[in-house]
Design a protein around this motif. Structure first.
Motif, short mmCIF file in Angstrom:
data_model
loop_
_atom_site.label_atom_id
_atom_site.label_comp_id
_atom_site.label_asym_id
_atom_site.label_seq_id
_atom_site.Cartn_x
_atom_site.Cartn_y
_atom_site.Cartn_z
N MET A 1 0.84 -1.17 0.00
CA MET A 1 0.00 0.00 0.00
C MET A 1 0.90 1.24 0.00
N ARG A 2 0.57 2.21 -0.86
CA ARG A 2 1.34 3.45 -0.96
C ARG A 2 0.97 4.38 0.17
N THR A 3 1.97 5.12 0.63
CA THR A 3 1.76 6.06 1.73
C THR A 3 1.80 7.48 1.19
N PHE A 4 1.48 8.42 2.05
CA PHE A 4 1.57 9.84 1.70
C PHE A 4 2.99 10.20 1.28
N ASN A 5 4.00 9.66 1.99
CA ASN A 5 5.41 9.94 1.65
C ASN A 5 5.77 9.42 0.27
N ASP A 6 5.20 8.29 -0.15
CA ASP A 6 5.45 7.77 -1.50
C ASP A 6 4.94 8.77 -2.55
N GLY A 7 3.77 9.30 -2.32
CA GLY A 7 3.20 10.29 -3.24
C GLY A 7 4.03 11.56 -3.28
N LEU A 8 4.49 12.00 -2.11
CA LEU A 8 5.34 13.20 -2.05
C LEU A 8 6.67 12.94 -2.76
#
Length: 187
Positions: A1-8
């Motif tokens: 699962m992707r996290t907010f940090n991955d998106g950033l």
């Protein structure tokens, strides 16, 4: 699962990939001593820039000029802002529209792949050509070697204990104002 940090991270990597900073390059054509065309690689793909300004070592009172040829290597640097007004000697910036734009660039000579780098002679300042003419300056001496050496000056003064071609000169002056006849003496 992707996290907010991955998106950033994805966003920051996208910005980083689109910002030009500096790239190795090769001169494909010399337009003048102040302008070259270059080939550089972006993500492994060859690209070309034309009429890139050349950076020289220059001040208001001195310069070191290195003549460029097709095939010479270096780097192309991209400025943070629009350089048009600066290049046209404008004292004021009217409006900086561009940032990190590929059109605001500068070529600096001398960045070569390892296999193409010279093995420089030792010295504090060494100026040479690939054909063998060399001026080597150290804290103790100046050595000029290779081929014919021409000194063009109104007057050449030699200090005491000067040796040329094995001949010792005492305080000696050559002047082209004496019909080409040297003055002074050889010991």
């Amino acid at each position: 699962m992707r996290t907010f940090n991955d998106g950033l991270d994805d966003i920051l990597n996208g910005f980083s990939a689109s910002i030009f900073v500096e790239k190795p390059c090769r001169v494909t054509r010399v337009n003048s001593q102040y302008s070259v065309d270059i080939e550089y690689y972006d993500n492994g793909i060859a690209d070309y820039l034309y009429n890139v300004p050349v950076k020289h070592l220059q001040t208001q009172s001195a310069y070191v000029f290195l003549g460029l040829k097709s095939g010479d290597c270096g780097t192309v640097r991209f400025f943070d802002n629009d350089t048009d007004d600066y290049m046209n000697s404008s004292s004021q910036k009217i409006q900086e529209i561009r940032t990190h734009d590929i059109n605001d660039n500068l070529f600096s000579a001398g960045f070569y792949p390892l296999k193409s780098q010279y093995v420089f002679p030792s010295g504090d300042i060494v100026i040479g050509t690939c054909l063998g003419a060399v001026i080597n300056i150290t804290g103790e001496s100046i050595t000029i070697s290779g081929g014919t050496i021409n000194i063009e000056a109104g007057t050449v003064n030699l200090g005491s204990e000067t040796v040329i071609d094995g001949k010792k000169f005492l305080e000696h002056t050559h002047s082209n104002g004496n019909n080409g006849n040297p003055t002074g003496g050889v010991v």
